[in-house]
Design a protein around this motif. Structure first.
Motif, PDB file in Angstrom:
ATOM      1  N   SER A  24       0.830  -1.208   0.000  1.00 46.97           N
ATOM      2  CA  SER A  24       0.000   0.000   0.000  1.00 46.97           C
ATOM      3  C   SER A  24       0.865   1.258   0.000  1.00 46.97           C
ATOM      4  O   SER A  24       0.543   2.247  -0.670  1.00 46.97           O
ATOM      5  N   LEU A  25       1.966   1.225   0.758  1.00 47.90           N
ATOM      6  CA  LEU A  25       2.872   2.381   0.794  1.00 47.90           C
ATOM      7  C   LEU A  25       3.521   2.617  -0.571  1.00 47.90           C
ATOM      8  O   LEU A  25       3.730   3.761  -0.981  1.00 47.90           O
ATOM      9  N   ILE A  26       3.836   1.538  -1.266  1.00 43.41           N
ATOM     10  CA  ILE A  26       4.424   1.665  -2.603  1.00 43.41           C
ATOM     11  C   ILE A  26       3.408   2.264  -3.575  1.00 43.41           C
ATOM     12  O   ILE A  26       3.755   3.089  -4.430  1.00 43.41           O
ATOM     13  N   PHE A  66       7.309  -1.782  -9.485  1.00 43.42           N
ATOM     14  CA  PHE A  66       7.222  -2.528  -8.230  1.00 43.42           C
ATOM     15  C   PHE A  66       5.985  -3.429  -8.195  1.00 43.42           C
ATOM     16  O   PHE A  66       6.079  -4.614  -7.839  1.00 43.42           O
ATOM     17  N   LEU A  67       4.830  -2.875  -8.555  1.00 41.57           N
ATOM     18  CA  LEU A  67       3.583  -3.639  -8.425  1.00 41.57           C
ATOM     19  C   LEU A  67       3.487  -4.759  -9.462  1.00 41.57           C
ATOM     20  O   LEU A  67       3.110  -5.887  -9.123  1.00 41.57           O
ATOM     21  N   THR A  68       3.844  -4.453 -10.708  1.00 41.75           N
ATOM     22  CA  THR A  68       3.819  -5.503 -11.725  1.00 41.75           C
ATOM     23  C   THR A  68       4.897  -6.537 -11.439  1.00 41.75           C
ATOM     24  O   THR A  68       4.694  -7.740 -11.649  1.00 41.75           O
ATOM     25  N   GLY A  69       6.040  -6.064 -10.938  1.00 38.68           N
ATOM     26  CA  GLY A  69       7.099  -6.995 -10.556  1.00 38.68           C
ATOM     27  C   GLY A  69       6.648  -7.928  -9.453  1.00 38.68           C
ATOM     28  O   GLY A  69       6.936  -9.133  -9.491  1.00 38.68           O
ATOM     29  N   TYR A  70       5.925  -7.376  -8.467  1.00 36.72           N
ATOM     30  CA  TYR A  70       5.416  -8.227  -7.391  1.00 36.72           C
ATOM     31  C   TYR A  70       4.395  -9.222  -7.936  1.00 36.72           C
ATOM     32  O   TYR A  70       4.423 -10.402  -7.575  1.00 36.72           O
ATOM     33  N   LEU A  71       3.504  -8.749  -8.803  1.00 32.22           N
ATOM     34  CA  LEU A  71       2.495  -9.638  -9.378  1.00 32.22           C
ATOM     35  C   LEU A  71       3.148 -10.834 -10.060  1.00 32.22           C
ATOM     36  O   LEU A  71       2.780 -11.987  -9.808  1.00 32.22           O
ATOM     37  N   LEU A 222      -6.435  -0.729  -1.987  1.00 31.33           N
ATOM     38  CA  LEU A 222      -7.188  -1.429  -3.028  1.00 31.33           C
ATOM     39  C   LEU A 222      -6.322  -1.696  -4.252  1.00 31.33           C
ATOM     40  O   LEU A 222      -6.431  -2.752  -4.886  1.00 31.33           O
ATOM     41  N   THR A 223      -5.453  -0.743  -4.589  1.00 31.86           N
ATOM     42  CA  THR A 223      -4.571  -0.910  -5.753  1.00 31.86           C
ATOM     43  C   THR A 223      -3.658  -2.117  -5.578  1.00 31.86           C
ATOM     44  O   THR A 223      -3.519  -2.949  -6.491  1.00 31.86           O
ATOM     45  N   PHE A 224      -3.038  -2.234  -4.398  1.00 36.25           N
ATOM     46  CA  PHE A 224      -2.163  -3.384  -4.171  1.00 36.25           C
ATOM     47  C   PHE A 224      -2.965  -4.673  -3.998  1.00 36.25           C
ATOM     48  O   PHE A 224      -2.543  -5.738  -4.468  1.00 36.25           O
ATOM     49  N   TYR A 225      -4.112  -4.569  -3.354  1.00 34.54           N
ATOM     50  CA  TYR A 225      -4.956  -5.756  -3.153  1.00 34.54           C
ATOM     51  C   TYR A 225      -5.369  -6.352  -4.494  1.00 34.54           C
ATOM     52  O   TYR A 225      -5.358  -7.578  -4.676  1.00 34.54           O
ATOM     53  N   MET A 226      -5.703  -5.502  -5.465  1.00 36.67           N
ATOM     54  CA  MET A 226      -6.073  -6.000  -6.791  1.00 36.67           C
ATOM     55  C   MET A 226      -4.889  -6.678  -7.479  1.00 36.67           C
ATOM     56  O   MET A 226      -5.067  -7.623  -8.249  1.00 36.67           O
ATOM     57  N   VAL A 227      -3.685  -6.209  -7.180  1.00 34.75           N
ATOM     58  CA  VAL A 227      -2.485  -6.854  -7.723  1.00 34.75           C
ATOM     59  C   VAL A 227      -2.385  -8.290  -7.209  1.00 34.75           C
ATOM     60  O   VAL A 227      -2.089  -9.218  -7.966  1.00 34.75           O
ATOM     61  N   THR A 228      -2.653  -8.484  -5.909  1.00 34.74           N
ATOM     62  CA  THR A 228      -2.565  -9.829  -5.334  1.00 34.74           C
ATOM     63  C   THR A 228      -3.652 -10.742  -5.899  1.00 34.74           C
ATOM     64  O   THR A 228      -3.414 -11.931  -6.121  1.00 34.74           O
TER      65      THR A 228
END
Length: 242
Positions: A24-26, A66-71, A222-228
């Protein structure tokens, strides 16, 4: 495809709060830039709005890495470790490398889409010279079209990439086609579910009049949650192929 599992697996990990807070911080800078951008009248050629859009674009690239990399890294990890807990942010090297590869692949795929943006930009410039009241409407419409097509492209190419996290897997059309042919129903479910989740998020964002100061942290989560969620849906799709 177990959609409930995709919605809940992140909460079954002992490090869930750590993962969610860091994620979420990212996402926070991107969500804050978007909130500020929405506060201004959408006139792309005014100086303040143009500057804010530039900041938003920079945040989209950096946060997206970061987010796509985590996904992708999370999908790859859980693909090889069935029912494993989500990948932690301690694996930052894998996450960053995966995100950079994804960024490069997306740039290559989206080169033709720049033509759409150029057309919208050109029409808007012509209208601005003719002193039309809202010269940025065409550019904004083209931007939405490009965003929608880009989202669909990612759904097609990421499943191939998560198998080995190799850059050329984004362009392995034989594998991409095989994944879709072997599990067409699963791919359709993946596509529809992803679109439904994104639509619900969009409706939630536009329909609820939450004060900006409260919405930014909610939107970040919500943005990060949707990534997960998307990460697990893609993992399940590839697993069903195997």
């Amino acid at each position: 495809m177990d959609i409930i599992k995709s919605l809940t697996y992140i909460y079954k990990d002992k490090n869930k709060y750590y993962n969610l807070i860091i994620g979420s911080l990212i996402a926070f800078p991107l969500c804050m830039a978007e909130a500020i951008m929405n506060m201004y009248s959408p006139r792309p050629f005014s100086a303040p709005y143009g500057f804010i859009c530039m900041v938003y674009g920079i945040c989209s690239i950096i946060v997206g890495i970061f987010l796509t990399g985590y996904l992708c890294a999370n999908s790859h990890y859980r693909l090889k470790n069935e029912n494993a807990a989500p990948l932690t942010w301690a694996n930052l090297d894998v996450i960053l490398i995966s995100g950079l590869k994804s960024l490069l692949a997306n740039i290559i795929y989206k080169i033709p889409l720049l033509l759409i943006l150029f057309i919208g930009f050109a029409v808007s410039i012509i209208k601005m010279l003719d002193l039309v009241q809202n010269p940025g409407a065409e550019y904004t419409a083209c931007l939405k079209i490009v965003s929608a097509i880009s989202y669909l492209i990612e759904i097609f190419i990421i499943p191939s990439f998560i198998i080995d996290l190799k850059l050329d897997s984004f362009f392995n059309f034989k594998r991409i086609g095989k994944l879709i042919r072997n599990n067409t129903t699963g791919f359709i479910l993946l596509l529809i579910t992803s679109l439904i989740i994104t639509t619900i998020y969009t409706i939630f964002k536009t329909a609820l009049h939450i004060p900006v100061i409260l919405w930014i942290p909610i939107d970040s989560f919500l943005t990060f949650y949707m990534v997960t969620i998307k990460s697990d849906l893609i993992t399940q799709f590839v697993k069903e192929n195997n």
